[in-house]
Write a protein that holds these residues in place. Structure first.
Motif, PDB file in Angstrom:
ATOM      1  N   LEU A  98       0.979  -1.031  -0.185  1.00  0.00           N
ATOM      2  CA  LEU A  98      -0.002  -0.462   0.519  1.00  0.00           C
ATOM      3  C   LEU A  98       1.334   0.994   0.148  1.00  0.00           C
ATOM      4  O   LEU A  98       1.573   1.428   1.096  1.00  0.00           O
ATOM      5  CB  LEU A  98      -1.135   0.067   1.546  1.00  0.00           C
ATOM      6  N   TYR A  99       1.294   2.583  -0.484  1.00  0.00           N
ATOM      7  CA  TYR A  99       1.510   3.398  -1.142  1.00  0.00           C
ATOM      8  C   TYR A  99       0.826   4.692  -0.818  1.00  0.00           C
ATOM      9  O   TYR A  99      -0.719   4.685  -1.148  1.00  0.00           O
ATOM     10  CB  TYR A  99       2.252   3.501  -2.314  1.00  0.00           C
ATOM     11  N   SER A 100       0.847   5.749  -0.486  1.00  0.00           N
ATOM     12  CA  SER A 100       0.301   7.005  -1.073  1.00  0.00           C
ATOM     13  C   SER A 100       1.361   7.821  -0.024  1.00  0.00           C
ATOM     14  O   SER A 100       2.413   7.866   0.164  1.00  0.00           O
ATOM     15  CB  SER A 100      -1.141   6.825   0.342  1.00  0.00           C
ATOM     16  N   TYR A 101       1.082   9.456   0.136  1.00  0.00           N
ATOM     17  CA  TYR A 101       1.651  10.071   0.510  1.00  0.00           C
ATOM     18  C   TYR A 101       1.130  11.520   1.192  1.00  0.00           C
ATOM     19  O   TYR A 101       1.824  11.571   2.358  1.00  0.00           O
ATOM     20  CB  TYR A 101       2.024  11.311  -1.527  1.00  0.00           C
ATOM     21  N   GLY A 102       0.430  11.834   0.856  1.00  0.00           N
ATOM     22  CA  GLY A 102      -0.076  12.702   1.598  1.00  0.00           C
ATOM     23  C   GLY A 102       0.303  14.362   2.462  1.00  0.00           C
ATOM     24  O   GLY A 102       0.610  14.990   3.726  1.00  0.00           O
ATOM     25  N   GLY A 103       0.592  14.906   1.126  1.00  0.00           N
ATOM     26  CA  GLY A 103       0.834  16.755   1.778  1.00  0.00           C
ATOM     27  C   GLY A 103       1.301  17.163   0.558  1.00  0.00           C
ATOM     28  O   GLY A 103       1.194  17.445  -0.399  1.00  0.00           O
ATOM     29  N   PHE A 104       2.054  17.975   0.680  1.00  0.00           N
ATOM     30  CA  PHE A 104       2.722  19.203  -0.084  1.00  0.00           C
ATOM     31  C   PHE A 104       1.484  19.783  -1.290  1.00  0.00           C
ATOM     32  O   PHE A 104       2.516  20.092  -2.155  1.00  0.00           O
ATOM     33  CB  PHE A 104       3.927  19.025   0.010  1.00  0.00           C
ATOM     34  N   ASP A 105      -0.029  19.204  -1.313  1.00  0.00           N
ATOM     35  CA  ASP A 105      -0.836  19.711  -2.246  1.00  0.00           C
ATOM     36  C   ASP A 105      -0.508  18.709  -3.337  1.00  0.00           C
ATOM     37  O   ASP A 105      -0.579  19.064  -4.596  1.00  0.00           O
ATOM     38  CB  ASP A 105       0.140  21.436  -2.935  1.00  0.00           C
ATOM     39  N   ILE A 106       0.530  17.380  -3.342  1.00  0.00           N
ATOM     40  CA  ILE A 106       0.749  16.687  -4.249  1.00  0.00           C
ATOM     41  C   ILE A 106       0.186  16.026  -4.433  1.00  0.00           C
ATOM     42  O   ILE A 106      -0.386  14.989  -3.252  1.00  0.00           O
ATOM     43  CB  ILE A 106       2.474  16.168  -3.852  1.00  0.00           C
ATOM     44  N   PRO A 107      -0.928  15.363  -5.945  1.00  0.00           N
ATOM     45  CA  PRO A 107      -1.605  13.788  -5.543  1.00  0.00           C
ATOM     46  C   PRO A 107      -1.109  12.980  -5.897  1.00  0.00           C
ATOM     47  O   PRO A 107      -0.075  13.230  -6.704  1.00  0.00           O
ATOM     48  CB  PRO A 107      -2.655  15.071  -6.961  1.00  0.00           C
ATOM     49  N   ILE A 108      -1.387  11.771  -5.422  1.00  0.00           N
ATOM     50  CA  ILE A 108      -1.210  11.055  -6.177  1.00  0.00           C
ATOM     51  C   ILE A 108      -2.700  10.725  -7.172  1.00  0.00           C
ATOM     52  O   ILE A 108      -3.910  10.170  -7.183  1.00  0.00           O
ATOM     53  CB  ILE A 108      -2.189   9.576  -4.723  1.00  0.00           C
ATOM     54  N   LYS A 109      -1.949  10.225  -8.355  1.00  0.00           N
ATOM     55  CA  LYS A 109      -2.839   9.599  -9.673  1.00  0.00           C
ATOM     56  C   LYS A 109      -2.015   9.252 -10.522  1.00  0.00           C
ATOM     57  O   LYS A 109      -0.590   8.550 -10.116  1.00  0.00           O
ATOM     58  CB  LYS A 109      -2.664  11.287 -10.869  1.00  0.00           C
ATOM     59  N   PRO A 110      -3.027   8.513 -11.152  1.00  0.00           N
ATOM     60  CA  PRO A 110      -2.817   6.634 -12.015  1.00  0.00           C
ATOM     61  C   PRO A 110      -1.129   7.194 -12.858  1.00  0.00           C
ATOM     62  O   PRO A 110      -0.931   7.959 -13.120  1.00  0.00           O
ATOM     63  CB  PRO A 110      -3.657   6.420 -12.994  1.00  0.00           C
ATOM     64  N   GLY A 111       0.106   5.903 -12.641  1.00  0.00           N
ATOM     65  CA  GLY A 111       0.732   6.284 -13.626  1.00  0.00           C
ATOM     66  C   GLY A 111       1.377   4.964 -13.403  1.00  0.00           C
ATOM     67  O   GLY A 111       1.065   4.324 -12.813  1.00  0.00           O
ATOM     68  N   PHE A 112       2.479   4.907 -14.234  1.00  0.00           N
ATOM     69  CA  PHE A 112       2.834   3.174 -14.883  1.00  0.00           C
ATOM     70  C   PHE A 112       3.388   3.489 -14.139  1.00  0.00           C
ATOM     71  O   PHE A 112       4.323   3.022 -12.728  1.00  0.00           O
ATOM     72  CB  PHE A 112       3.644   3.520 -16.226  1.00  0.00           C
ATOM     73  N   ILE A 113       3.012   1.365 -13.778  1.00  0.00           N
ATOM     74  CA  ILE A 113       2.959   0.515 -12.582  1.00  0.00           C
ATOM     75  C   ILE A 113       4.647   0.286 -13.414  1.00  0.00           C
ATOM     76  O   ILE A 113       5.796  -0.549 -11.740  1.00  0.00           O
ATOM     77  CB  ILE A 113       2.458  -0.100 -12.032  1.00  0.00           C
ATOM     78  N   GLY A 114       5.226   0.301 -14.184  1.00  0.00           N
ATOM     79  CA  GLY A 114       6.785   0.005 -14.730  1.00  0.00           C
ATOM     80  C   GLY A 114       6.903  -1.456 -13.948  1.00  0.00           C
ATOM     81  O   GLY A 114       6.420  -2.432 -14.480  1.00  0.00           O
ATOM     82  N   ALA A 115       8.224  -1.408 -13.571  1.00  0.00           N
ATOM     83  CA  ALA A 115       8.865  -2.789 -13.241  1.00  0.00           C
ATOM     84  C   ALA A 115       8.075  -3.069 -12.311  1.00  0.00           C
ATOM     85  O   ALA A 115       8.577  -4.514 -11.258  1.00  0.00           O
ATOM     86  CB  ALA A 115      10.391  -2.304 -12.702  1.00  0.00           C
ATOM     87  N   ASN A 116       7.343  -2.736 -11.485  1.00  0.00           N
ATOM     88  CA  ASN A 116       6.604  -2.921 -10.548  1.00  0.00           C
ATOM     89  C   ASN A 116       5.571  -4.098 -11.238  1.00  0.00           C
ATOM     90  O   ASN A 116       4.411  -4.607  -9.871  1.00  0.00           O
ATOM     91  CB  ASN A 116       5.367  -2.356  -9.314  1.00  0.00           C
ATOM     92  N   LEU A 117       5.620  -4.637 -11.983  1.00  0.00           N
ATOM     93  CA  LEU A 117       4.805  -5.859 -12.576  1.00  0.00           C
ATOM     94  C   LEU A 117       5.612  -6.778 -11.991  1.00  0.00           C
ATOM     95  O   LEU A 117       4.544  -8.044 -12.113  1.00  0.00           O
ATOM     96  CB  LEU A 117       4.540  -5.584 -13.971  1.00  0.00           C
ATOM     97  N   ALA A 118       6.157  -7.350 -11.279  1.00  0.00           N
ATOM     98  CA  ALA A 118       7.431  -8.141 -11.398  1.00  0.00           C
ATOM     99  C   ALA A 118       6.580  -8.546 -10.213  1.00  0.00           C
ATOM    100  O   ALA A 118       6.655  -9.888  -9.738  1.00  0.00           O
ATOM    101  CB  ALA A 118       8.675  -7.735 -11.101  1.00  0.00           C
ATOM    102  N   TRP A 119       5.739  -7.868  -9.363  1.00  0.00           N
ATOM    103  CA  TRP A 119       5.511  -7.831  -7.756  1.00  0.00           C
ATOM    104  C   TRP A 119       3.723  -8.994  -8.112  1.00  0.00           C
ATOM    105  O   TRP A 119       3.302  -9.896  -7.698  1.00  0.00           O
ATOM    106  CB  TRP A 119       4.700  -6.584  -7.095  1.00  0.00           C
ATOM    107  N   LEU A 120       3.250  -7.763  -9.431  1.00  0.00           N
ATOM    108  CA  LEU A 120       1.902  -8.628  -9.643  1.00  0.00           C
ATOM    109  C   LEU A 120       1.847 -10.450 -10.701  1.00  0.00           C
ATOM    110  O   LEU A 120       0.954 -11.180 -10.102  1.00  0.00           O
ATOM    111  CB  LEU A 120       1.207  -7.222 -10.415  1.00  0.00           C
ATOM    112  N   GLU A 121       3.041 -10.607 -11.668  1.00  0.00           N
ATOM    113  CA  GLU A 121       3.236 -11.405 -11.355  1.00  0.00           C
ATOM    114  C   GLU A 121       3.428 -12.570 -10.952  1.00  0.00           C
ATOM    115  O   GLU A 121       2.899 -13.842 -10.662  1.00  0.00           O
ATOM    116  CB  GLU A 121       4.339 -11.635 -12.768  1.00  0.00           C
TER     117      GLU A 121
END
Length: 696
Positions: A465-488
């Motif tokens: 589980l990931y998040s950030y929570g500050g400084f006006d910075i949103p969590i927006k969809p972005g390419f998961i890239g090499a993290n596909l290794a986790w899903l696979e």
């Protein structure tokens, strides 16, 4: 000193022969008294990087961490797959149009750093202008700013992750670098910026005061200074900001075609801006902080500003030629994220939680259409456009979609793909779902869940589980890239839209600031509970990830809910909130976001959540991997050192508490390709080992 050094040296030897025991971290009597409250600080000695004992402690911790990670059998296969997935086709970022020329960064993995490229738009041949890779990735391009007609290009470089920028200027047609070399040009605590003169003979830029010989740059009191091409650096003159603020941050808003310029001037990070417009050689204030201005763009010769005053999702006002403020567009559904010119009208990027879209308006601010991009699962990136041109270049990516550039025709409303990164695997089968958590005060928290087909909730999926929570910075969809290794391998990825960001507007941000910061931590915990309630995972299989302000988020979860997470990866985080403000350069810049402990109420609230001060002895803490960079200008490396030492001495769980300090590296901005890939591989290896992910 001798006794302390001996203890650390002994720990260094011990860690190599017995990897299960962390290096020793002695405590020493020290404390601060704040508002009459004594605050013990037994690890203050770790703040001094010049102390030989601290240097030995860092070396011992690195050796211990490297030995522990190397002993994790999952690492070899995961690292190999991460490296495979990272080798995509050439990537591009940061498109910018000036005088019919498109400028952008381009990187071909495993190239260490992106190169700076120009091409006549739309069909010209690409030409490399700047290649910083001669020193194997230690130099990064920090920004670039074309002159109005694209004749010249100013660009910045920084070394070793420090972000402290030196500006250079080149002639675009010839590719020749001019003699102009301008150090101290922002970076780290305050952003870099350049605003060209209309005749292209010079520009104004952000600068820290040049230090005396042999001294380091003091990263406070930034000003705008003017530089004439060919003139000596020492002759540059201040044109704005002298005495403005010790923690001044300037965002320069340019209109390359006309050389109009504006300054969004911030007093620190996280608060609203004052807005100044350049009139001749001077900058005149047109909006004070009461307007709650957050972003702006030049549209047909007028500055369009997103104001959140009495409009939590944002409205648009224009600055007329005489400086008066004219309403343009009332608040609508979706929070304003960006404004860009298009033909005689403009584009507006909006978001609602994890959903992003673009709207087109004509010169009278009448709605034209919603740009026909995917309705869900994408985040909007840069838009390259100019007033008077009916076309725009729109960049976007999504959870399963690497970066794409779309040529948008504002007349017909059609889109055409002009560039797309080719991934190293098939992401089309990744399943994207949403669940919802409920925070302590009843606020609903969207959580996006990614998995492979057939991976369904069984109550025990290894999940990050990931998040950030500050400084006006949103969590927006972005390419998961090499993290596909986790899903696979049957793992699950989850991303939470918690308060402190701006994905739902400025009220969403403000509810996660200062005295309301605990809302951020409660929101994240609510997201974790939602994953339990929907049976995606359980407490033995949930790992959490965050960096920087998100590292603070990780620290609070460790001390507030140690039994609810099995593993934590916290990168370049803040953990001693009581010393952050007073003992590190970037701390004062963060007061608009965190508040100041000089205020008794804020001190009380901060003490209640500051991770370091809330570590409890004989507590079963989860497995933790922290990383930091030796040259980090944004978060002091000692933050991670002190928190690591405290957790190692306090934890009763026998789970590893690890710290990796990267030498000759910083906060991660401008990190070379190999470091970014390595960070992903290390994090996934740690999570796989601790959460029980099957690795083939």
């Amino acid at each position: 000193m001798r006794r302390r050094l001996a203890l650390v040296l002994a720990a260094t030897a011990a860690c190599c022969s017995h990897a299960a025991a962390p290096p020793a971290s002695p405590t020493h009597a020290a404390e601060s008294v704040l508002h009459g409250v004594p605050v013990p600080d037994p690890y203050r000695w770790l703040e001094n990087p010049a102390d030989p004992a601290v240097q030995q402690w860092i070396a011992a911790q690195n050796a211990y961490t490297e030995a522990t990670l190397a002993a994790m059998p999952e690492g070899k296969a995961l690292t190999a797959r991460v490296q495979q997935l990272a080798i995509t086709s050439t990537t591009r970022s940061g498109p910018m149009l000036a005088g019919g020329t498109l400028f952008y960064l381009q990187q071909t993995p495993p190239q260490a750093q992106p190169v700076l490229v120009a091409q006549a738009w739309p069909d010209g041949a690409a030409k490399t202008l700047v290649d910083p890779n001669a020193d194997h990735g230690g130099t990064a391009i920090t920004g670039y700013w074309p002159s109005p007609r694209g004749r010249y290009l100013a660009y910045g470089t920084a070394e070793g992750g420090s972000e402290l920028t030196t500006l250079h200027v080149l002639d675009v047609a010839s590719g020749k670098t001019l003699s102009d070399t301008l150090p101290c040009a922002g970076g780290g605590t305050t952003p870099q910026g350049v605003a060209w003169d209309a005749d292209e003979t010079g520009f104004s830029y952000v600068r820290f005061a040049p230090p005396a010989a042999g001294r380091e740059v003091v990263q406070f009191n930034a000003t705008l200074v003017h530089h004439a091409l060919g003139r000596a650096f020492g002759a540059d003159t201040v044109v704005f900001g002298k005495g403005y603020s010790k923690t001044a941050e300037y965002v320069l808003v340019n209109s390359p075609a006309t050389a109009q310029a504006a300054v969004l001037a911030y007093d620190g990070d996280g608060g609203p801006a004052e807005v100044f417009v350049r009139r001749g050689a001077a900058f005149k204030r047109v909006l004070d902080r009461g307007a709650n201005a957050r972003t702006a763009a030049w549209v047909n010769g007028r500055l369009y500003v997103a104001s959140f005053d009495n409009a939590p999702r944002g409205k648009i006002v224009a600055v007329a030629g005489d400086g008066t403020i004219v309403p343009v567009l009332a608040q609508r559904d979706g929070a304003i994220q960006q404004i860009a010119p298009l033909g005689d009208g403009f584009l507006v990027v909006r978001s609602r939680g994890p959903d992003w879209w673009i709207e087109q308006y004509d010169e009278r601010a009448n709605f034209v259409r919603r740009v026909p991009l995917p309705a869900q699962g994408i985040g909007i990136g840069d838009i390259a456009s100019e007033s008077g041109r009916p076309d725009a270049l729109i960049s976007y990516s999504g959870w399963t979609t690497p970066t794409r550039w779309m040529a948008y025709d504002g007349t017909s409303g059609t889109l055409k793909t002009v560039f797309a990164v080719q991934p190293a695997a098939d992401y089309s089968t990744v399943v994207v779902q949403r669940v919802e958590g409920t925070s302590k005060d009843g606020t609903k928290i969207p959580v996006t869940v990614l998995s492979m087909p057939g991976v369904t909730p069984d109550g025990a999926r290894p999940t990050i589980l990931y998040s950030y929570g500050g400084f006006d910075i949103p969590i927006k969809p972005g390419f998961i890239g090499a993290n596909l290794a986790w899903l696979e391998r049957g793992g699950v990825l989850a991303y939470a839209n918690i308060r402190g960001g701006n994905e739902n507007g400025q009220a969403w941000h403000a509810q996660g600031q200062k005295l309301h910061k605990q809302n951020v931590f409660d929101d994240f915990h609510a997201a974790a509970l939602a994953l339990f309630d929907t049976r995606w995972t359980d407490r033995k299989h949930l790992g959490i990830l965050g960096g920087s302000n998100g590292g603070l988020l990780m620290g609070t979860q460790i001390v507030q809910h140690p039994a609810d997470y099995r593993a934590v990866v916290a990168r370049v985080g803040i953990y001693d909130m009581l010393r952050h403000e007073t003992e590190f350069a970037n701390g004062p810049y963060n007061i608009p976001e965190y508040g100041s402990i000089a205020d008794p109420a804020q001190f009380k609230a901060t003490l209640a959540y500051s991770p370091l001060q809330n570590v409890k002895a004989r507590t079963a803490y989860p497995a933790v991997l922290m990383t930091t960079g030796e040259n980090d200008p944004r978060v002091a490396p000692w933050q991670s050192r002190k928190f690591t030492a405290a957790l190692q001495n306090a934890s009763s769980s026998q789970q590893p508490i690890l710290l990796l300090t990267r030498m000759h590296a910083g906060h991660g901005i401008g990190a070379p390709f190999s470091q970014r890939v390595g960070d992903t591989a290390i994090g996934l290896t740690f999570f796989a080992h601790e959460l029980g992910l099957p690795v083939r």
